[in-house]
Design a protein around this motif. Structure first.
Motif, PDB file in Angstrom:
ATOM      1  N   MET A  90       0.816  -1.208   0.000  1.00 45.02           N
ATOM      2  CA  MET A  90       0.000   0.000   0.000  1.00 45.02           C
ATOM      3  C   MET A  90       0.854   1.265   0.000  1.00 45.02           C
ATOM      4  O   MET A  90       0.481   2.276  -0.611  1.00 45.02           O
ATOM      5  N   LEU A  91       2.000   1.213   0.654  1.00 40.75           N
ATOM      6  CA  LEU A  91       2.886   2.375   0.665  1.00 40.75           C
ATOM      7  C   LEU A  91       3.601   2.557  -0.676  1.00 40.75           C
ATOM      8  O   LEU A  91       3.850   3.688  -1.104  1.00 40.75           O
ATOM      9  N   ALA A  92       3.927   1.457  -1.334  1.00 35.32           N
ATOM     10  CA  ALA A  92       4.685   1.530  -2.577  1.00 35.32           C
ATOM     11  C   ALA A  92       3.810   1.772  -3.801  1.00 35.32           C
ATOM     12  O   ALA A  92       4.273   2.345  -4.796  1.00 35.32           O
ATOM     13  N   ARG A  93       2.570   1.331  -3.748  1.00 43.24           N
ATOM     14  CA  ARG A  93       1.683   1.396  -4.910  1.00 43.24           C
ATOM     15  C   ARG A  93       0.666   2.527  -4.758  1.00 43.24           C
ATOM     16  O   ARG A  93       0.524   3.121  -3.704  1.00 43.24           O
ATOM     17  N   PHE A  94      -0.037   2.796  -5.862  1.00 32.66           N
ATOM     18  CA  PHE A  94      -1.059   3.830  -5.891  1.00 32.66           C
ATOM     19  C   PHE A  94      -2.331   3.257  -6.520  1.00 32.66           C
ATOM     20  O   PHE A  94      -2.283   2.283  -7.266  1.00 32.66           O
ATOM     21  N   THR A  95      -3.457   3.900  -6.233  1.00 30.74           N
ATOM     22  CA  THR A  95      -4.694   3.549  -6.921  1.00 30.74           C
ATOM     23  C   THR A  95      -4.590   4.082  -8.342  1.00 30.74           C
ATOM     24  O   THR A  95      -4.656   5.289  -8.565  1.00 30.74           O
ATOM     25  N   GLN A  96      -4.405   3.199  -9.307  1.00 29.30           N
ATOM     26  CA  GLN A  96      -4.184   3.596 -10.699  1.00 29.30           C
ATOM     27  C   GLN A  96      -5.075   2.774 -11.631  1.00 29.30           C
ATOM     28  O   GLN A  96      -4.596   2.166 -12.590  1.00 29.30           O
ATOM     29  N   THR A  97      -6.350   2.769 -11.336  1.00 27.00           N
ATOM     30  CA  THR A  97      -7.283   2.040 -12.181  1.00 27.00           C
ATOM     31  C   THR A  97      -7.191   2.586 -13.597  1.00 27.00           C
ATOM     32  O   THR A  97      -7.536   3.736 -13.852  1.00 27.00           O
ATOM     33  N   ASN A  98      -6.720   1.783 -14.522  1.00 26.89           N
ATOM     34  CA  ASN A  98      -6.461   2.225 -15.892  1.00 26.89           C
ATOM     35  C   ASN A  98      -7.477   1.526 -16.801  1.00 26.89           C
ATOM     36  O   ASN A  98      -7.174   0.519 -17.427  1.00 26.89           O
ATOM     37  N   GLU A  99      -8.687   2.065 -16.849  1.00 27.84           N
ATOM     38  CA  GLU A  99      -9.806   1.421 -17.510  1.00 27.84           C
ATOM     39  C   GLU A  99     -10.003   1.968 -18.928  1.00 27.84           C
ATOM     40  O   GLU A  99     -10.456   3.106 -19.098  1.00 27.84           O
ATOM     41  N   PRO A 100      -9.672   1.174 -19.974  1.00 25.98           N
ATOM     42  CA  PRO A 100      -9.858   1.644 -21.350  1.00 25.98           C
ATOM     43  C   PRO A 100     -11.307   1.974 -21.677  1.00 25.98           C
ATOM     44  O   PRO A 100     -11.572   2.783 -22.572  1.00 25.98           O
ATOM     45  N   GLY A 101     -12.268   1.357 -20.953  1.00 23.61           N
ATOM     46  CA  GLY A 101     -13.671   1.625 -21.211  1.00 23.61           C
ATOM     47  C   GLY A 101     -14.053   3.087 -21.080  1.00 23.61           C
ATOM     48  O   GLY A 101     -15.062   3.534 -21.647  1.00 23.61           O
ATOM     49  N   ARG A 102     -13.268   3.860 -20.354  1.00 15.90           N
ATOM     50  CA  ARG A 102     -13.536   5.287 -20.201  1.00 15.90           C
ATOM     51  C   ARG A 102     -13.329   6.067 -21.494  1.00 15.90           C
ATOM     52  O   ARG A 102     -13.766   7.220 -21.603  1.00 15.90           O
ATOM     53  N   CYS A 103     -12.680   5.440 -22.482  1.00 20.02           N
ATOM     54  CA  CYS A 103     -12.420   6.131 -23.740  1.00 20.02           C
ATOM     55  C   CYS A 103     -13.689   6.362 -24.551  1.00 20.02           C
ATOM     56  O   CYS A 103     -13.711   7.222 -25.430  1.00 20.02           O
ATOM     57  N   ALA A 104     -14.760   5.611 -24.285  1.00 16.71           N
ATOM     58  CA  ALA A 104     -16.006   5.856 -25.005  1.00 16.71           C
ATOM     59  C   ALA A 104     -16.516   7.264 -24.723  1.00 16.71           C
ATOM     60  O   ALA A 104     -16.946   7.984 -25.628  1.00 16.71           O
ATOM     61  N   ALA A 105     -16.484   7.672 -23.464  1.00 15.47           N
ATOM     62  CA  ALA A 105     -16.871   9.046 -23.130  1.00 15.47           C
ATOM     63  C   ALA A 105     -15.865  10.044 -23.687  1.00 15.47           C
ATOM     64  O   ALA A 105     -16.229  11.128 -24.162  1.00 15.47           O
ATOM     65  N   LEU A 106     -14.594   9.687 -23.642  1.00 11.21           N
ATOM     66  CA  LEU A 106     -13.550  10.584 -24.136  1.00 11.21           C
ATOM     67  C   LEU A 106     -13.767  10.940 -25.605  1.00 11.21           C
ATOM     68  O   LEU A 106     -13.643  12.103 -26.006  1.00 11.21           O
ATOM     69  N   GLY A 312     -16.675   2.992 -17.374  1.00 13.71           N
ATOM     70  CA  GLY A 312     -17.118   2.959 -18.757  1.00 13.71           C
ATOM     71  C   GLY A 312     -18.405   2.175 -18.911  1.00 13.71           C
ATOM     72  O   GLY A 312     -18.876   1.505 -17.993  1.00 13.71           O
ATOM     73  N   GLY A 313     -19.003   2.275 -20.121  1.00 10.02           N
ATOM     74  CA  GLY A 313     -20.182   1.481 -20.425  1.00 10.02           C
ATOM     75  C   GLY A 313     -21.490   2.230 -20.425  1.00 10.02           C
ATOM     76  O   GLY A 313     -22.502   1.710 -20.886  1.00 10.02           O
ATOM     77  N   ARG A 314     -21.495   3.478 -19.926  1.00  7.93           N
ATOM     78  CA  ARG A 314     -22.737   4.245 -19.928  1.00  7.93           C
ATOM     79  C   ARG A 314     -22.440   5.741 -19.962  1.00  7.93           C
ATOM     80  O   ARG A 314     -21.565   6.231 -19.237  1.00  7.93           O
ATOM     81  N   ILE A 315     -23.216   6.460 -20.809  1.00  6.90           N
ATOM     82  CA  ILE A 315     -23.143   7.914 -20.888  1.00  6.90           C
ATOM     83  C   ILE A 315     -24.566   8.453 -20.857  1.00  6.90           C
ATOM     84  O   ILE A 315     -25.396   8.077 -21.679  1.00  6.90           O
ATOM     85  N   ASP A 316     -24.846   9.353 -19.919  1.00  7.68           N
ATOM     86  CA  ASP A 316     -26.130  10.051 -19.852  1.00  7.68           C
ATOM     87  C   ASP A 316     -25.869  11.528 -20.159  1.00  7.68           C
ATOM     88  O   ASP A 316     -25.344  12.253 -19.299  1.00  7.68           O
ATOM     89  N   TRP A 317     -26.219  11.928 -21.382  1.00  5.85           N
ATOM     90  CA  TRP A 317     -25.910  13.295 -21.824  1.00  5.85           C
ATOM     91  C   TRP A 317     -26.833  14.285 -21.137  1.00  5.85           C
ATOM     92  O   TRP A 317     -28.035  14.044 -20.975  1.00  5.85           O
ATOM     93  N   LEU A 318     -26.259  15.403 -20.736  1.00 11.60           N
ATOM     94  CA  LEU A 318     -27.019  16.423 -20.021  1.00 11.60           C
ATOM     95  C   LEU A 318     -27.742  17.346 -21.003  1.00 11.60           C
ATOM     96  O   LEU A 318     -27.243  17.618 -22.102  1.00 11.60           O
ATOM     97  N   THR A 319     -28.873  17.864 -20.600  1.00  7.72           N
ATOM     98  CA  THR A 319     -29.572  18.858 -21.409  1.00  7.72           C
ATOM     99  C   THR A 319     -28.674  20.080 -21.579  1.00  7.72           C
ATOM    100  O   THR A 319     -28.222  20.665 -20.603  1.00  7.72           O
ATOM    101  N   GLY A 320     -28.404  20.435 -22.835  1.00 11.12           N
ATOM    102  CA  GLY A 320     -27.514  21.541 -23.100  1.00 11.12           C
ATOM    103  C   GLY A 320     -26.047  21.201 -22.977  1.00 11.12           C
ATOM    104  O   GLY A 320     -25.193  22.083 -23.030  1.00 11.12           O
ATOM    105  N   GLY A 321     -25.721  19.900 -22.869  1.00 10.28           N
ATOM    106  CA  GLY A 321     -24.350  19.483 -22.672  1.00 10.28           C
ATOM    107  C   GLY A 321     -23.508  19.594 -23.903  1.00 10.28           C
ATOM    108  O   GLY A 321     -23.936  19.789 -24.998  1.00 10.28           O
TER     109      GLY A 321
END
Length: 321
Positions: A90-106, A312-321
């Motif tokens: 825990m001291l040596a590592r970091f929370t580095q969730t590297n999820e390619p699924g987030r690229c759909a929103a990107l 990733g896996g879901r996008i809910d677009w905002l009104t006026g987004g």
């Protein structure tokens, strides 16, 4: 360590159980709820620096060393019997969730940016989100990009501006205080340990393996260090004639508020486009005032566009987004 530290840690684990993991990982929700009521485990956590007490980090460290604990009793036993190695991880590592699924929103946000683009990801981990042009997408049956080994399916609501094609990317630069090598077996094992057990675990592991193989064949340029300190240097690495795009996902939440504000001020002062996916309340202004617990807010140049699923896996677009 104070009573306030204990109270904050209990609150952190209860929130993780009741909001962040309740739908996506019932096991982690159970584990987090158990930690919140376990004095022995709380004592273990409170001996760590505050930024190292995160549920993600504790569960990933135990999984990295011993496999996913099957319940609270096994988690407690692993920490009791192998506490020194769990603590060291825990001291040596970091929370580095590297999820390619987030690229759909990107890519939906990149559709509003004039290309070609040079991408700079702060908090890049192994850089797996620096390849949105190498992945393919299915937005409710609307397909984007040539079929890739990393094929991302995303459900949507609202007028999501699905692009006609993937973005043209001419440069990829990452900034991370502890970069991960997608070709390194140990770093791959850590990335796998960060994936939550649950209904989507198998699909996420498959995506991770395919994306890591792609990134290992064409590694991005990565600068080791702080995102504020090294961002100007990263920007200088981009070729002329491209639109610089600075982006990040679930990164600012791990910064102290003052450093977060310093980063935002720096980005706003630069001639760049800025794409963020962060928890509600993390970004200043309008982008920090929308969203729902357990979801991310997708914002372009500080303007909220959509609410997205964290992995990733879901996008809910905002009104006026």
């Amino acid at each position: 360590m104070t009573d306030d530290d204990r109270t904050r840690t209990v609150r952190q684990y209860r929130r993780f159980a009741e909001v962040e993991a309740v739908d996506t990982s019932p096991l982690y929700a159970e584990l987090a709820a158990a930690v919140a009521g376990d004095e022995e485990l709380l004592d273990f956590l409170l001996a760590l620096p505050a930024p190292k007490r995160q549920p993600n980090l504790l569960f990933a460290a135990v999984t990295f060393l011993h496999g996913t604990p099957r319940g609270p009793a096994e988690l407690r036993g692993r920490v009791r019997d192998d506490g020194e190695r769990v603590r060291a991880t825990m001291l040596a590592r970091f929370t580095q969730t590297n999820e390619p699924g987030r690229c759909a929103a990107l890519v939906t946000a990149l559709g509003a940016v004039e290309g070609p683009v040079g991408l700079i990801e702060v908090g890049s981990a192994a850089g797996l989100c620096l390849y949105p042009d190498r992945y393919s997408y299915d937005f409710d049956g609307r397909f984007v990009g040539r079929r890739s080994a990393v094929h991302l399916t995303c459900s949507t609501t609202g007028p999501v501006p699905v692009p006609d094609d993937v973005p043209e990317v001419v440069a990829r630069v990452g900034v991370d205080r502890n970069p991960l090598d997608p070709a390194d077996a140990g770093d791959q094992a850590w990335l796998r340990a960060l994936i939550w057990p649950g209904p989507s675990e198998g699909a996420r592991l498959d995506r991770l393996a395919a994306a890591a193989e792609l990134a290992a064949q064409e590694p991005p340029t990565v600068l080791r260090g702080d995102l504020v300190d090294r961002l100007p240097e990263a920007l200088a690495l981009l070729p002329a004639g491209c639109t610089p795009v600075v982006f990040h996902t679930a990164v600012l939440m791990y910064l102290e508020r003052a450093r977060r504000e310093e980063f935002v001020a720096l980005v706003r002062s630069l001639e760049v486009r800025w794409i963020a996916q962060e928890m509600p309340g993390v970004l200043p202004g309008a982008a920090g005032s929308v969203g729902a617990p357990g979801r991310f807010v997708l914002a372009l140049d500080g303007r909220p566009l959509a609410v997205t699923a964290p992995h990733g896996g879901r996008i809910d677009w905002l009104t006026g987004g």
